[in-house]
Design a protein around this motif. Structure first.
Motif, PDB file in Angstrom:
ATOM      1  N   ILE A  52       0.831  -1.203   0.000  1.00  0.00           N
ATOM      2  CA  ILE A  52       0.000   0.000   0.000  1.00  0.00           C
ATOM      3  C   ILE A  52       0.867   1.255   0.000  1.00  0.00           C
ATOM      4  O   ILE A  52       0.599   2.220  -0.721  1.00  0.00           O
ATOM      5  N   SER A  53       1.932   1.231   0.794  1.00  0.00           N
ATOM      6  CA  SER A  53       2.811   2.403   0.903  1.00  0.00           C
ATOM      7  C   SER A  53       3.834   2.482  -0.218  1.00  0.00           C
ATOM      8  O   SER A  53       4.665   3.392  -0.225  1.00  0.00           O
ATOM      9  N   GLN A  54       3.799   1.528  -1.145  1.00  0.00           N
ATOM     10  CA  GLN A  54       4.710   1.493  -2.295  1.00  0.00           C
ATOM     11  C   GLN A  54       6.166   1.273  -1.890  1.00  0.00           C
ATOM     12  O   GLN A  54       7.094   1.660  -2.602  1.00  0.00           O
ATOM     13  N   LEU A  55       6.365   0.661  -0.745  1.00  0.00           N
ATOM     14  CA  LEU A  55       7.710   0.291  -0.321  1.00  0.00           C
ATOM     15  C   LEU A  55       8.084  -1.119  -0.775  1.00  0.00           C
ATOM     16  O   LEU A  55       9.242  -1.524  -0.658  1.00  0.00           O
ATOM     17  N   ARG A  64      -5.144   2.312  -5.530  1.00  0.00           N
ATOM     18  CA  ARG A  64      -5.484   3.735  -5.607  1.00  0.00           C
ATOM     19  C   ARG A  64      -5.516   4.315  -4.203  1.00  0.00           C
ATOM     20  O   ARG A  64      -6.172   3.773  -3.309  1.00  0.00           O
ATOM     21  N   ILE A  65      -4.802   5.415  -4.009  1.00  0.00           N
ATOM     22  CA  ILE A  65      -4.798   6.123  -2.734  1.00  0.00           C
ATOM     23  C   ILE A  65      -5.156   7.573  -3.025  1.00  0.00           C
ATOM     24  O   ILE A  65      -4.352   8.318  -3.605  1.00  0.00           O
ATOM     25  N   GLY A  66      -6.370   7.963  -2.674  1.00  0.00           N
ATOM     26  CA  GLY A  66      -6.831   9.289  -3.062  1.00  0.00           C
ATOM     27  C   GLY A  66      -6.880   9.393  -4.573  1.00  0.00           C
ATOM     28  O   GLY A  66      -7.484   8.573  -5.260  1.00  0.00           O
ATOM     29  N   ASN A  67      -6.196  10.401  -5.115  1.00  0.00           N
ATOM     30  CA  ASN A  67      -6.144  10.597  -6.559  1.00  0.00           C
ATOM     31  C   ASN A  67      -4.945   9.925  -7.210  1.00  0.00           C
ATOM     32  O   ASN A  67      -4.696  10.109  -8.406  1.00  0.00           O
ATOM     33  N   ASN A  68      -4.178   9.160  -6.433  1.00  0.00           N
ATOM     34  CA  ASN A  68      -2.974   8.504  -6.932  1.00  0.00           C
ATOM     35  C   ASN A  68      -3.271   7.051  -7.277  1.00  0.00           C
ATOM     36  O   ASN A  68      -3.904   6.341  -6.506  1.00  0.00           O
ATOM     37  N   SER A  69      -2.810   6.620  -8.420  1.00  0.00           N
ATOM     38  CA  SER A  69      -3.012   5.246  -8.864  1.00  0.00           C
ATOM     39  C   SER A  69      -1.665   4.591  -9.129  1.00  0.00           C
ATOM     40  O   SER A  69      -0.798   5.169  -9.796  1.00  0.00           O
ATOM     41  N   PHE A  82       4.096  11.097  -4.899  1.00  0.00           N
ATOM     42  CA  PHE A  82       3.162  10.624  -3.870  1.00  0.00           C
ATOM     43  C   PHE A  82       3.744  10.806  -2.474  1.00  0.00           C
ATOM     44  O   PHE A  82       3.068  11.289  -1.559  1.00  0.00           O
ATOM     45  N   TYR A  83       5.021  10.433  -2.273  1.00  0.00           N
ATOM     46  CA  TYR A  83       5.658  10.578  -0.969  1.00  0.00           C
ATOM     47  C   TYR A  83       5.663  12.031  -0.527  1.00  0.00           C
ATOM     48  O   TYR A  83       5.461  12.348   0.654  1.00  0.00           O
TER      49      TYR A  83
END
Length: 239
Positions: A52-55, A64-69, A82-83
């Motif tokens: 989820i955190s893209q780590l 999708r997190i908010g407007n980020n895909s 995003f970070y």
């Protein structure tokens, strides 16, 4: 009442060689939810948070997190943008504190030098969070002298100081005594209602009284469990 989806996961797959750690996970999380994901060690809980955190990389799926895909083909630039938005805060199993700085400095220094707040505002925000974490008596002590439970609470409020919209917690009560667990539970129960929390734990009883939704992971798959609705409480804002 309409609910806003802040995290949407579709068909998420993660493998370590031939072992499916995450097996086609699909999940939606609404803004303000307090979610607990329980399961045995090795069930995929922590890996899900890291994806989820893209780590953590993954082989298939869309997050999708908010407007980020995000997908497996996302570039480093997209992730860096995003970070920089600081939408998401992640408190990992290892306590992320600077041992050579005091409790207050662990919060105020990044707020001043990284975020750009004035020293006065950084100290004000730090002291408010330190008070909410019941660490006022430790505000000038070096972080390396704090107990395990105190370091864990400091890690939480350091993350909250950046005002994330989503708070991820990885085994936040692991290896702590009962008194420390109660203090962490009390701190988390005062989260502002607009913050979404996802906590993973193999000790679900530690946080079950403050959640709004209980999920379980087993063999890389996720399912819904019943939960006991928490009592309403006044929620302060971290301004």
């Amino acid at each position: 009442m309409n609910q806003t989806v802040c995290i949407s996961i579709r068909d998420l797959c993660k493998r370590y060689k031939k072992f499916a750690v995450l097996n086609h996970i699909t999940l939606e999380v609404n803004t303000g939810e307090r979610i607990l994901i329980s399961g045995n060690n090795g069930s995929g809980k922590s890996t899900l948070l890291r994806c989820i955190s893209q780590l953590e990389s993954y082989e298939n799926g869309v997050i999708r997190i908010g407007n980020n895909s995000f997908s497996p083909n996302c570039t480093t630039h997209i992730k860096n943008v995003f970070y920089q938005q600081r939408i998401l805060g992640f408190v990992m199993q290892q306590d992320a504190v600077w041992p050579h700085l005091s409790t207050k400095e662990n919060i105020s220094v990044p707020l001043h030098y990284v975020i750009g707040l004035s020293k006065k505002e950084a100290n004000r925000r730090a002291m408010k969070l330190i008070d909410q974490a019941s660490l006022l008596h430790k505000q000038n002590d070096l972080a390396e002298t704090l107990s395990g439970g105190e370091k864990r609470r400091l890690s939480i409020i350091r993350t909250l100081a950046l005002k994330p919209e989503i708070l991820l917690l990885d085994e936040i009560t692991a290896n702590l005594d009962k008194t420390s667990i109660v203090k962490i539970r009390t701190l988390l129960s005062t989260l502002p209602t607009n913050i979404t929390m996802i906590a993973v734990s193999h000790q679900p009883e530690d946080l079950s009284s403050i959640i709004t939704r209980h999920l379980c992971m087993k063999s890389g798959e996720i399912s819904e469990l019943p939960y006991q609705a928490p009592e309403e409480a006044n929620s302060p804002s971290y301004t």
